[in-house]
Design an enzyme around this catalytic site. Structure first.
Site, PDB file in Angstrom:
ATOM      1  N   GLU A  47       0.860  -1.202   0.000  1.00  0.00           N
ATOM      2  CA  GLU A  47       0.000   0.000   0.000  1.00  0.00           C
ATOM      3  C   GLU A  47       0.894   1.250   0.000  1.00  0.00           C
ATOM      4  O   GLU A  47       1.966   1.231   0.618  1.00  0.00           O
ATOM      5  CB  GLU A  47      -0.834  -0.030   1.295  1.00  0.00           C
ATOM      6  N   LYS A 132      -9.510   2.163  -1.650  1.00  0.00           N
ATOM      7  CA  LYS A 132      -9.709   1.561  -0.325  1.00  0.00           C
ATOM      8  C   LYS A 132     -11.047   1.967   0.290  1.00  0.00           C
ATOM      9  O   LYS A 132     -11.349   3.159   0.399  1.00  0.00           O
ATOM     10  CB  LYS A 132      -8.546   1.984   0.583  1.00  0.00           C
ATOM     11  N   CYS A 181      -4.797  -3.055   2.770  1.00  0.00           N
ATOM     12  CA  CYS A 181      -4.488  -3.047   4.203  1.00  0.00           C
ATOM     13  C   CYS A 181      -5.670  -3.404   5.102  1.00  0.00           C
ATOM     14  O   CYS A 181      -6.056  -4.545   5.191  1.00  0.00           O
ATOM     15  CB  CYS A 181      -3.889  -1.700   4.586  1.00  0.00           C
TER      16      CYS A 181
END
Ligand code: CDV
Length: 330
Positions: A47, A132, A181
């Site tokens: 990331e 995300k 993540c």
């Protein structure tokens, strides 16, 4: 019929705040070269791979943070990475901070910021983009934290859902999906991908080595345990391979955990990083393995029970149950 691809996790060691993109991109190119030498078809980076994990730093005015974002991909600074991808014929997952000039939900064109990942084809073409969804942390400066985690300040919640695409990887067509993540801790993210028959979930992370909010209940070693537990469960329950890749080590004086991992559809670890530095781990993955779970215990069409899952898509927070009274059965 066997469907073999070779997967590499390209863990990055720390990137200091003052470090330029040219240095980081050169490190990434070296990892691509080593991945090629080891026969990899697909390489997964962390990331926010081009910079320090900047959400630990507060800035008052977001425009002052523009240097941490990419407005175009590739840019002159990141072009060497794309050149190497083409040179070695690799498919690549790349996480970065994105500035997009696009309409918001009210149709107003404005500058928007996302924590983004893309899949880049060997031609250099971007074949899949994800933003995300599960942003951790907080929006304003926190006076009680030793280290800030300002993802909610720096990014909007991703607006692309959880896309999956079927694209060739080393001559094999593969159903590719991405997470970023914190998404890996949420079974809903994995199931969204599983419902699209994903076969390879690629995800990068920046996970502080110690949970600042542990309140005495979380030991440092449990940080790795939770990361692996989430990835192994996500892979098993959705019959997919998974690659979790860290940015690791001491960044700006703060430690990020390593333990990049490649997991098979049985939920077993195939390869595990052992340093907190630039490190490549590689595994041969037979995508035919995905078929077993998908057609038996996790045959979704046969066994999922939507009528019993109402809360999952209609309720955010949990609610306390009614208190049991003697003589009652809820
Ligand atoms: N970058 C992240 O999303 N980090 C979170 C931390 C804050 C828990 C993670 O899930 O690793």
């Amino acid at each position: 019929m066997n469907r073999l691809i070779t997967v590499a996790a390209a863990q990055l060691g720390p990137i200091q705040r003052a470090e330029g993109r040219d240095v980081v991109v050169a490190r990434m190119v070296r990892l691509l070269e080593r991945a090629h030498q080891r026969g990899a078809n697909v390489v997964v980076f962390p990331e926010l791979a081009f910079t320090t994990f900047f959400p630990r730093w507060y800035v008052e005015n977001l425009d002052e943070a523009d240097g941490w974002y990419e407005e175009t991909l590739p840019s002159p600074a990141t072009q060497p990475l794309f050149d190497a991808i083409r040179r070695y014929g690799l498919t690549c997952y790349l996480g970065y901070a994105e500035i997009a000039h696009e309409p918001d939900e009210n149709g107003v064109l404005r500058k928007r910021r996302f924590n983004t990942s893309v899949v880049i084809a060997p031609s250099g073409e971007i074949v899949l983009k994800y933003r995300k969804v599960h942003l951790p942390g907080h929006k304003e400066f926190s006076t009680i934290r030793k280290v800030q985690h300002l993802e909610k300040r720096y990014f909007e919640v991703g607006n692309l859902g959880f896309p999956v695409t079927r694209a060739p990887v080393g001559g094999v067509d593969v159903n590719l999906g991405m997470l970023i993540c914190n998404d890996r801790r949420w079974p809903e993210s994995w199931r969204e991908l599983g419902l699209q028959q994903v076969e390879l979930v690629m995800l990068g992370y920046n996970t502080p080595a110690v949970n600042q909010e542990n309140r005495g209940f979380e030991a440092p070693y449990q940080r790795q345990f939770h990361s692996q537990l989430s990835i192994q469960a996500g892979c098993y329950q959705n019959a997919t391979f998974g690659v979790g890749v860290a940015k690791a080590g001491n960044e700006d004086g703060f430690e990020l955990m390593g333990h990049s991992v490649i997991v098979n559809p049985q939920g077993e670890v195939m390869a595990l990083a052992s340093t907190w530095d630039d490190e490549l781990i590689v595994a041969d993955c037979n995508l035919a393995m995905c078929e077993l779970g998908r057609s038996t215990i996790f045959n979704f069409a046969q066994h999922r029970r939507l009528e019993a899952y109402q809360r999952i898509a209609t309720q955010t927070g949990s609610s306390a149950p009614a208190v049991w009274q003697p003589g009652q059965c809820a």
